[in-house]
Design a protein around this motif. Structure first.
Motif, PDB file in Angstrom:
ATOM      1  N   ASN A  73       0.942  -0.661  -0.367  1.00  0.00           N
ATOM      2  CA  ASN A  73       0.245   0.204   0.319  1.00  0.00           C
ATOM      3  C   ASN A  73       0.968   0.890  -0.084  1.00  0.00           C
ATOM      4  O   ASN A  73       1.763   1.077   0.905  1.00  0.00           O
ATOM      5  N   THR A  75       0.244   4.371   0.681  1.00  0.00           N
ATOM      6  CA  THR A  75       0.128   5.068   2.175  1.00  0.00           C
ATOM      7  C   THR A  75       0.862   4.529   3.239  1.00  0.00           C
ATOM      8  O   THR A  75       1.421   5.445   3.961  1.00  0.00           O
ATOM      9  N   VAL A 169      -1.220   4.814  11.121  1.00  0.00           N
ATOM     10  CA  VAL A 169      -1.878   4.552   9.076  1.00  0.00           C
ATOM     11  C   VAL A 169      -1.514   3.467   8.817  1.00  0.00           C
ATOM     12  O   VAL A 169      -2.458   2.661   8.211  1.00  0.00           O
TER      13      VAL A 169
END
Length: 479
Positions: A73, A75, A169
């Protein structure tokens, strides 16, 4: 100047700078065992290129989906890069303890020929002149009353904050993947319900045609059954679209082609869960990355404030400078070697430091109030989620009973409809009741696991440490 004296002075300056360097940060205390980042960092590309996986994923279980998301991912990778940037700022702050080397070279040329007249004595000319000068300096801060030490401590606290932000996150990503995985399971289950409803409504339409043909009902019975069959077909289209969208969400989270093929592994059976609310709130206050980050931000501001306050004191600076000058028209060149120790002091800088201290004080007050509010919000959210979990558990049990009753009712009504004892509307209502019960069961069953994943994200601790599933031998065995 004696060269040995200069060398001794340089060695002393470097030694003093090295002794002032602080210790490294122990990051282990701020990282969660459940959310540790993957080893290794990818090199930075000069031009970003979106690389998506299009290979089919078969039998994808939840743990595998989580692992893929953490590795791929974007992010998460961005959050990891922010941690590296914060770590680099520590090195930048430590540079204040190391010497600086600077140099300068200059070439001056005056090509103009100047004639100077002396009254009563004639005149003479000045030819073009050339001058080359250069200098090199090594300087180091010997003593700054702890200002630079506080700056390094502030940078270390900011690194802690970035690590906690990265952890937040990662936890949010894990929750989103879990939610998407269960939602895709739920969508597939709802498709099965819709398919059964289409088959059942088609059978009802055939029964209605036979009843009308036999003269036991009027034409409107067949038309009503046909409308219901068409409505169930539309429900089937909606359910299939829900599967497509849920699959796309999961693919995006796993950094895959949006329409790449995904088949899921079996979902866990529904199990009730026992959770201690007070224990959960206590865990959240100690481990929630959002709450812990408030503390690290406050520590960073306090060290920054201390660094500014110490800047009111003078700074002791040592320097060694060597200069060189070359005059072609004169004697040739000259050199000069100089070592100095000076006290530099700026007691007044236009009020900038006072303004900075006032800003830091206001930010500390703001952080404290936000932290207190976050504590209340955490407890409120945890207790709300616990109510939702209890509600879904009750909904699952009620839906199971409703399905059993609705199936029996539908069987009886269908049999009576074939014999012309009830209207088509009554049969349609029985079918709708059964479908709604099955829809509610699927929604509650998979929503239950999603709510538990939401609790994990809220408190920052995996459910293995606080959830006891019905029929399990220990905490977390229901996964």
């Amino acid at each position: 100047m004696n060269p040995s004296v200069v060398c001794t002075g340089l060695a002393t300056l470097l030694l003093l700078g090295a002794c002032a360097a602080p210790l490294d940060l122990d990051e282990g205390a701020y990282r969660s065992r459940s959310y540790a980042p993957a080893e290794g960092r990818a090199a930075v590309d000069t031009e970003p290129e979106l690389k998506l996986d299009a290979a089919p994923l078969e039998g994808l279980n939840l743990q595998r989906a989580r692992d893929l998301a953490l590795v791929r991912n974007h992010t998460v990778k961005a959050a990891a890069a922010a941690v590296e940037a914060a770590r680099a700022r520590i090195a930048e702050a430590r540079a204040a303890f190391l010497p600086t080397v600077s140099g300068r070279i200059q070439r001056s040329v005056n090509e103009k020929v100047t004639t100077v007249s002396i009254p009563g004595g004639g005149s003479f000319s000045l030819s073009p002149s050339y001058e080359t000068t250069g200098s090199a300096q090594l300087a180091i801060s010997l003593f700054a009353f702890g200002r630079d030490v506080e700056a390094v401590k502030a940078a270390r606290a900011e690194l802690t904050t970035q690590i906690l932000d990265e952890r937040f996150v990662r936890q949010q990503l894990l929750f989103e993947v879990t939610q998407a995985w269960y939602r895709l399971h739920e969508s597939h289950a709802q498709v099965q319900v819709a398919q059964d409803a289409v088959v059942s409504s088609a059978r009802q339409l055939e029964d209605a045609k036979n009843i009308v043909k036999a003269g036991r009902a009027t034409r409107d019975t067949e038309l009503t059954a046909k409308v219901e069959w068409l409505a169930r077909r539309q429900d089937m289209i909606i359910a299939n679209n829900a599967v497509i969208h849920a699959q796309r969400i999961l693919n995006v989270l796993l950094v895959r082609e949006v329409d790449a093929v995904v088949t899921l592994g079996a979902a866990p059976d529904f199990q009730k869960v026992t959770i201690d609310a007070n224990q959960l709130v206590s865990l959240g206050r100690r481990h929630s990355p959002t709450l812990v980050a408030f503390r690290s931000r406050r520590i960073a501001l306090e060290h920054h404030r201390e660094s500014i306050e110490r800047s009111f004191a003078p700074e002791i600076v040592g320097a060694v400078n060597q200069s060189y000058s070359n005059f072609r028209e004169a004697t040739g060149y000259s050199t000069n070697l100089q070592a100095t120790i000076a006290a530099e002091w700026t007691p007044v800088n236009g009020g900038r430091r006072i303004g900075q201290l006032q800003e830091i004080h206001a930010n500390l007050v703001q952080l404290r109030e936000q932290e207190l509010q976050a504590h209340q919000d955490l407890e409120l959210d945890v207790r709300r989620l616990l109510l939702d979990i209890a509600e879904t558990e009750s909904a699952v049990e009620l839906a199971r009973e409703a399905i059993v009753a609705a199936e029996e009712n539908f069987r009886i009504i269908s049999d009576r409809f074939r014999r012309g004892k009830v209207t088509a509307r009554e049969q349609l209502e029985a079918q709708t009741t059964l479908s709604n019960a099955r829809f509610a069961f699927n929604q509650s069953r998979f929503g239950h696991r999603t709510l538990i994943a939401s609790l994990e994200a809220q408190i920052g601790v995996a459910s293995d440490d606080w959830a006891i599933f019905e029929g399990a031998t220990g905490k977390g065995d229901g996964k």
